[in-house]
Design a protein around this motif. Structure first.
Motif, short mmCIF file in Angstrom:
data_model
loop_
_atom_site.label_atom_id
_atom_site.label_comp_id
_atom_site.label_asym_id
_atom_site.label_seq_id
_atom_site.Cartn_x
_atom_site.Cartn_y
_atom_site.Cartn_z
N VAL A 1 34.37 64.10 39.91
CA VAL A 1 34.08 64.72 38.61
C VAL A 1 34.34 66.22 38.63
N GLU A 2 34.31 66.84 39.82
CA GLU A 2 34.54 68.28 39.89
C GLU A 2 35.93 68.66 39.38
N GLU A 3 36.89 67.74 39.47
CA GLU A 3 38.22 68.01 38.94
C GLU A 3 38.17 68.23 37.43
N PHE A 4 37.31 67.51 36.76
CA PHE A 4 37.22 67.63 35.31
C PHE A 4 36.47 68.89 34.89
N TYR A 5 35.44 69.27 35.68
CA TYR A 5 34.80 70.56 35.41
C TYR A 5 35.83 71.69 35.58
N ALA A 6 36.69 71.56 36.58
CA ALA A 6 37.73 72.57 36.82
C ALA A 6 38.68 72.67 35.64
N ALA B 1 27.87 71.39 35.39
CA ALA B 1 28.79 72.19 34.57
C ALA B 1 28.45 73.68 34.65
N MET B 2 27.15 73.99 34.61
CA MET B 2 26.72 75.38 34.71
C MET B 2 27.10 75.97 36.07
N ALA B 3 26.91 75.16 37.13
CA ALA B 3 27.30 75.62 38.47
C ALA B 3 28.80 75.88 38.55
N SER B 4 29.56 75.18 37.70
CA SER B 4 31.02 75.33 37.64
C SER B 4 31.43 76.50 36.74
N SER B 5 30.45 77.28 36.28
CA SER B 5 30.68 78.44 35.40
C SER B 5 31.20 78.03 34.02
N LEU B 6 30.78 76.87 33.55
CA LEU B 6 31.15 76.45 32.20
C LEU B 6 30.02 76.77 31.23
N PRO B 7 30.36 77.29 30.04
CA PRO B 7 29.33 77.42 29.00
C PRO B 7 28.98 76.03 28.49
N VAL B 8 27.70 75.80 28.24
CA VAL B 8 27.22 74.47 27.89
C VAL B 8 26.59 74.47 26.50
N VAL B 9 26.97 73.47 25.70
CA VAL B 9 26.29 73.18 24.43
C VAL B 9 25.41 71.97 24.71
N ASP C 1 24.48 70.94 43.89
CA ASP C 1 25.21 71.47 45.05
C ASP C 1 26.10 72.61 44.56
N ALA C 2 25.60 73.82 44.69
CA ALA C 2 26.31 74.98 44.15
C ALA C 2 27.63 75.23 44.86
N ASP C 3 27.74 74.79 46.12
CA ASP C 3 29.01 74.97 46.84
C ASP C 3 30.07 74.00 46.33
N ARG C 4 29.69 72.74 46.14
CA ARG C 4 30.65 71.74 45.66
C ARG C 4 31.23 72.15 44.31
N PHE C 5 30.40 72.75 43.46
CA PHE C 5 30.85 73.08 42.11
C PHE C 5 31.11 74.58 41.92
N SER C 6 31.37 75.28 42.99
CA SER C 6 31.62 76.72 42.87
C SER C 6 32.95 76.97 42.17
N PRO C 7 33.02 77.97 41.32
CA PRO C 7 34.27 78.29 40.62
C PRO C 7 35.44 78.54 41.57
N GLU C 8 35.15 79.15 42.73
CA GLU C 8 36.21 79.45 43.70
C GLU C 8 36.82 78.15 44.24
N ARG C 9 35.97 77.17 44.45
CA ARG C 9 36.44 75.89 44.98
C ARG C 9 37.18 75.08 43.91
N LEU C 10 36.76 75.24 42.67
CA LEU C 10 37.35 74.45 41.59
C LEU C 10 38.66 75.03 41.06
#
Length: 306
Positions: A188-193, A214-222, A100-109
């Motif tokens: 969990v979106e709070e933690f991605y934020a 995490a990627m949808a939240s604009s986080l770099p992933v290992v 859900d790209a909206d739920r995890f959007s950087p603007e929302r987080l």
């Protein structure tokens, strides 16, 4: 009652379509427990009533008499079933998980970041490395804890969301002061934020949707290449991939690259673009394609999308 299509998602014997959402049990044992790949380990698995029952059920489920089509959430899961049960590859359609790209959007987080970091006890200069999952042995948490220890960076804090057996990392006392156990959360979106980097160092993972979130939240992933989610990633572009998550030096090296804020920002933007390609709408369309194949195999006419 009569149904046009029966779609199985759990440990069932018969269905028209079965969704392979977790690889196979024998593969899980071999990758998660070193003993399972040894001759005595294979003998133990064959004789243990629980393991024998699970594998027997899988063998029956993947008998061609008991399905018409199969879907898998990654090539990794598909290949495991093909190799273990001699299923024809053409019987399996890979449909990657969606986000859900909206739920995890950087603007929302963004508004959640400061408050969540404060609650976790993170200082402004701290770099939060996020891990989300249960089943910590299979998800590779021990290797991640050791990688954090190897980096010896006091600003790097590992945030663990989810539950697991702490005995798997109990002897890593040197670094436990850098680990924050946040427990389970329905938000969990709070933690991605709150995070700066995300890690999925799984030893066996058919996909790992948390990496896509995490990627949808604009986080770099290992990410471990032993997780199916790695198949949608491009190493060095939108993520950093590790061949063997048990290789602590390699895992630490990848995390070390992302201690640079500018690299995190660049990779996070590209990660978001990748995640946007995996929508629920596209997942639905691919699933409906498989439904229509099955309807034709059953000699039925009509549109599965009706």
């Amino acid at each position: 009652e009569s149904y046009d299509i029966i779609h199985g998602f759990s440990r069932t014997y018969f269905q028209d379509i079965y969704r392979i959402g977790g690889g196979c049990h024998a593969g899980y044992l071999r990758r998660t427990y070193a003993w399972a790949a040894t001759p005595w380990g294979r003998a133990f698995t064959a004789l243990n009533p629980r393991h024998r029952a699970i594998i027997s059920l899988e063998r029956k489920r993947f008998d061609r008499k008991n399905y018409k089509r199969l879907t898998a959430i990654s090539e990794l899961a598909k290949n495991e079933i093909v190799g273990e049960f001699d299923v024809p590859p053409e019987d399996i359609t890979v449909i990657y998980n969606a986000v859900d790209a909206d739920r995890f959007s950087p603007e929302r987080l963004r508004p959640l970041r400061g408050k969540t970091r404060e609650r976790l006890g993170l200082a402004r200069e701290d770099i939060a490395l996020l891990f989300v999952g249960t089943g910590w042995r299979r998800k590779g948490l021990r290797g991640l804890v050791d990688a954090v220890a190897a980096l010896k960076n006091p600003k790097l804090k590992l945030v663990v969301v989810g539950g697991g057996d702490r005995s798997t990392i109990a002897d890593a006392s040197k670094v436990l002061e850098s680990v924050i156990f946040a427990g389970y959360s329905a938000h969990v979106e709070e933690f991605y934020a709150s995070a700066d980097i995300f890690a999925l160092p799984s030893l066996h993972d058919a996909f790992g949707t948390v990496a896509l979130e995490a990627m949808a939240s604009s986080l770099p992933v290992v990410c471990s290449r032993l997780a199916g989610a790695s198949e949608i990633m491009t190493d060095g572009e939108d993520s950093l991939l590790v061949d063997d998550p048990r290789d602590v030096k390699a895992l630490a090296s990848k995390i070390g690259i992302l201690l640079d804020e500018s690299k995190r920002a660049e990779m996070g933007k590209r990660a978001r673009k990748t995640a946007e390609r995996y929508s629920y709408e596209k997942n639905y369309e691919r699933t409906m394609d498989v439904y229509e194949q099955v309807l034709r195999m059953k000699g039925m006419t009509g549109n599965a999308r009706r």
